[in-house]
Design an enzyme around this catalytic site. Structure first.
Site, short mmCIF file in Angstrom:
data_model
loop_
_atom_site.label_atom_id
_atom_site.label_comp_id
_atom_site.label_asym_id
_atom_site.label_seq_id
_atom_site.Cartn_x
_atom_site.Cartn_y
_atom_site.Cartn_z
N ARG A 16 34.94 97.34 -76.87
CA ARG A 16 34.69 95.93 -76.13
C ARG A 16 33.51 95.63 -76.69
O ARG A 16 32.26 96.09 -76.94
CB ARG A 16 34.67 96.10 -74.64
CG ARG A 16 34.15 95.19 -74.00
CD ARG A 16 33.93 95.04 -72.50
NE ARG A 16 33.03 94.09 -71.57
CZ ARG A 16 32.23 94.30 -71.15
NH1 ARG A 16 31.36 95.58 -71.27
NH2 ARG A 16 31.42 93.57 -70.49
N ARG A 74 22.19 80.15 -63.54
CA ARG A 74 21.03 80.89 -63.57
C ARG A 74 20.03 80.26 -63.08
O ARG A 74 19.97 78.96 -63.13
CB ARG A 74 21.15 81.59 -64.89
CG ARG A 74 21.86 82.66 -65.34
CD ARG A 74 21.53 83.25 -66.80
NE ARG A 74 22.41 84.25 -67.03
CZ ARG A 74 21.96 85.55 -66.93
NH1 ARG A 74 21.10 85.64 -66.16
NH2 ARG A 74 22.93 86.51 -67.29
N LYS A 82 39.49 88.58 -66.55
CA LYS A 82 38.46 89.11 -65.49
C LYS A 82 38.59 88.61 -64.19
O LYS A 82 38.26 87.27 -64.27
CB LYS A 82 37.23 89.30 -66.17
CG LYS A 82 37.27 90.03 -67.80
CD LYS A 82 35.82 89.87 -68.20
CE LYS A 82 34.51 90.39 -67.53
NZ LYS A 82 33.48 90.25 -68.15
N THR A 118 33.49 98.57 -64.62
CA THR A 118 32.42 98.74 -64.12
C THR A 118 31.95 99.64 -63.22
O THR A 118 32.68 100.17 -62.29
CB THR A 118 31.86 97.38 -63.43
OG1 THR A 118 32.59 96.38 -64.12
CG2 THR A 118 30.60 96.85 -63.35
#
Length: 477
Positions: A39, A80, A227, A285
């Site tokens: 990945r 952000r 995802k 994860t």
């Protein structure tokens, strides 16, 4: 039921590349260790890096005669905070003023003011709702708002630095599925010949359709991995799974977006939904997070990986463990050891959830049962699209290797993802029998079978000038 090869495993291993693993020596070691897919995390990657690392992966694969697929994981849209001169310590009860980059009013001087790159923040959050900052480490409560700013109270202590990630639990944010950076990264990946694209923060099927058009317009055969990492993706999982080629359960952001105690339930729900539709699913994860610093995993991590194997996920993925970790090769070995210990204990019942519609799909289910009944057998399938091998993998015939032969290089590497599929690249002959014998020779060369082994072969045959699908039981000579 044991298979012909003692090294056979059904569950695939994905490793994320980074400073700890991108040298020729480390890439070679990971390839030989059995990583099935690399990945490339474009949150930390550049266009130039993509070209260089994919070329190096292909070069090493040719040298060691073991192919590894490549997935480019585009960063996707992110909310952000802006830059701060220096980190600010926040304590419960403090207030903070978040203002959008299109704000014109002067910022208040009585509280800390921080910019946010998402213009719709004030309209998307309600008074009393929660804003999570820095991967959920800091929790803010919305006190009031106007058209371009939100005033919040700090609920949990933390230190706020520059450009920290913001999560808005339960909010379907109004952001494009692909940013300008994503498009530039994708073009570099397409030019380099990537096999899979992982799309971040997928909220609905339209996100997949937009990426599919982008790839199609540029002639890329790459398959799309969606995802799932926010609540809208969970809500719309069925339509997303239908639109995508595979799913990644991205437990980092997902664990922030939903109540942490519900995460195992959502993981199971996503795995089962993928098995319903016969689509590959990746668990990602924090699988072996402690191994970033430690040569051995925690007992809890061992149980977590074991659970993914028992649920029969197609693949388990390493992130920090192989990007910046001190023990990347050891992490891969730990995954292999857990997989090889746990897989034989998993039920050998076929996937009863999958909906098989076409007669040929139903034939594959009978083939899988037959191979299991034979014992110490395998399935040989020939495919130009990958479809038959993907369905066979989705059926989950535990204990039976699925040997998929194709003459298409892209399909060959894309067959490295689905559960239980061992792909081979060969030239197909005009004579089906010659192709079958070529396949048997390759299997013998690689030690997958020996003379006397029984294999179940799915192939076409001519009957009165008509091509028919057949299942054959063949003994290797």
């Amino acid at each position: 039921m044991e298979t012909t090869s003692p090294h056979y495993r059904h569950t695939k291993i994905i490793a994320t590349l980074g400073p700890a693993t991108q040298t020729r020596e480390r890439l070679t070691a990971l390839t030989l260790a059995g990583v099935d897919l690399f990945r490339l995390n474009m949150a930390h990657g550049s266009v130039q890096w993509v070209a260089e690392i994919v070329a190096l992966i292909r070069e090493i694969s040719a040298e060691v005669e073991r192919e590894v697929a490549v997935m480019i994981d585009v960063k996707g849209p992110e909310i952000r905070t802006g830059d701060l001169p220096e980190p600010v310590v926040l304590t419960p009860g403090d207030q903070i003023h978040l203002f959008t980059t299109n704000a014109t009013a002067p910022a208040p001087t009585d509280v800390l003011s921080v910019s946010v790159n998402y213009p719709d923040l004030p309209s998307d959050v309600a008074v009393g709702s929660t804003i999570l900052v820095d991967s959920g480490l800091m929790r803010l409560k919305v006190l009031n708002k106007d058209a371009t700013s939100v005033r919040c109270q700090v609920m949990t202590a933390g230190t706020l630095g520059s450009r920290r990630h913001i999560n808005l639990p339960g909010v379907e944010v109004n952001l494009p599925s692909l940013t300008e950076k994503d498009e530039a990264d994708l073009i570099a990946g397409i030019d380099a010949g990537i096999d899979f694209v992982a799309l971040s923060f997928v909220r609905k099927a339209d996100d997949i359709f937009a990426l599919r058009k982008f790839l199609d317009d540029r002639g890329s055969p790459a398959r799309i991995i969606a995802k799932i990492e926010e609540q809208s993706g969970v809500r719309n999982m069925d339509e997303i799974i239908r639109a995508a080629d595979a799913i990644m359960v991205a437990r980092g952001d997902l664990g922030i977006e939903i109540d942490y105690h519900c995460l195992p339930l959502v993981q199971t729900q996503l795995v089962q939904a993928c098995q319903d539709q016969g689509k590959p699913v990746i668990i990602a994860t924090h699988l072996l997070e402690s191994m970033i610093q430690s040569p051995i995993p925690t007992r809890a991590e061992i149980s977590d990986v074991s659970n993914a194997v028992r649920e029969q996920a197609d693949a388990v993925m390493l992130s920090g463990e192989t990007t910046t970790g001190a023990y990347p090769l050891e992490s891969v070995e730990v995954l292999k050891n857990i997989i090889q210990s746990i897989e034989p204990s998993v039920s050998s019942d076929l996937n009863s959830r999958i909906k098989l519609i076409e007669p040929k799909e139903k034939m594959l289910r009978s083939t899988a049962r037959l191979a299991q009944d034979l014992g110490d057998s395998g399935i040989v399938v020939f495919t130009r699209s990958g479809f038959l091998a993907y369905v066979l993998g989705a059926l989950r015939p535990r204990g039976v290797p699925i040997f998929a032969f194709t003459d298409n290089e892209s399909i060959f590497r894309q067959l490295l993802l689905p559960w239980g599929v061992e792909p081979f690249l060969i030239d197909f002959s005009a004579d089906p029998e010659e192709t079958i014998q070529d396949a048997f020779e390759r299997l013998k060369e690689k030690g997958w079978c020996v003379p006397g082994s029984w294999l179940v072969v799915i192939t076409n045959a001519l009957a009165n000038d008509k091509v028919i699908d057949t299942t054959q039981i063949r003994q290797v000579e």
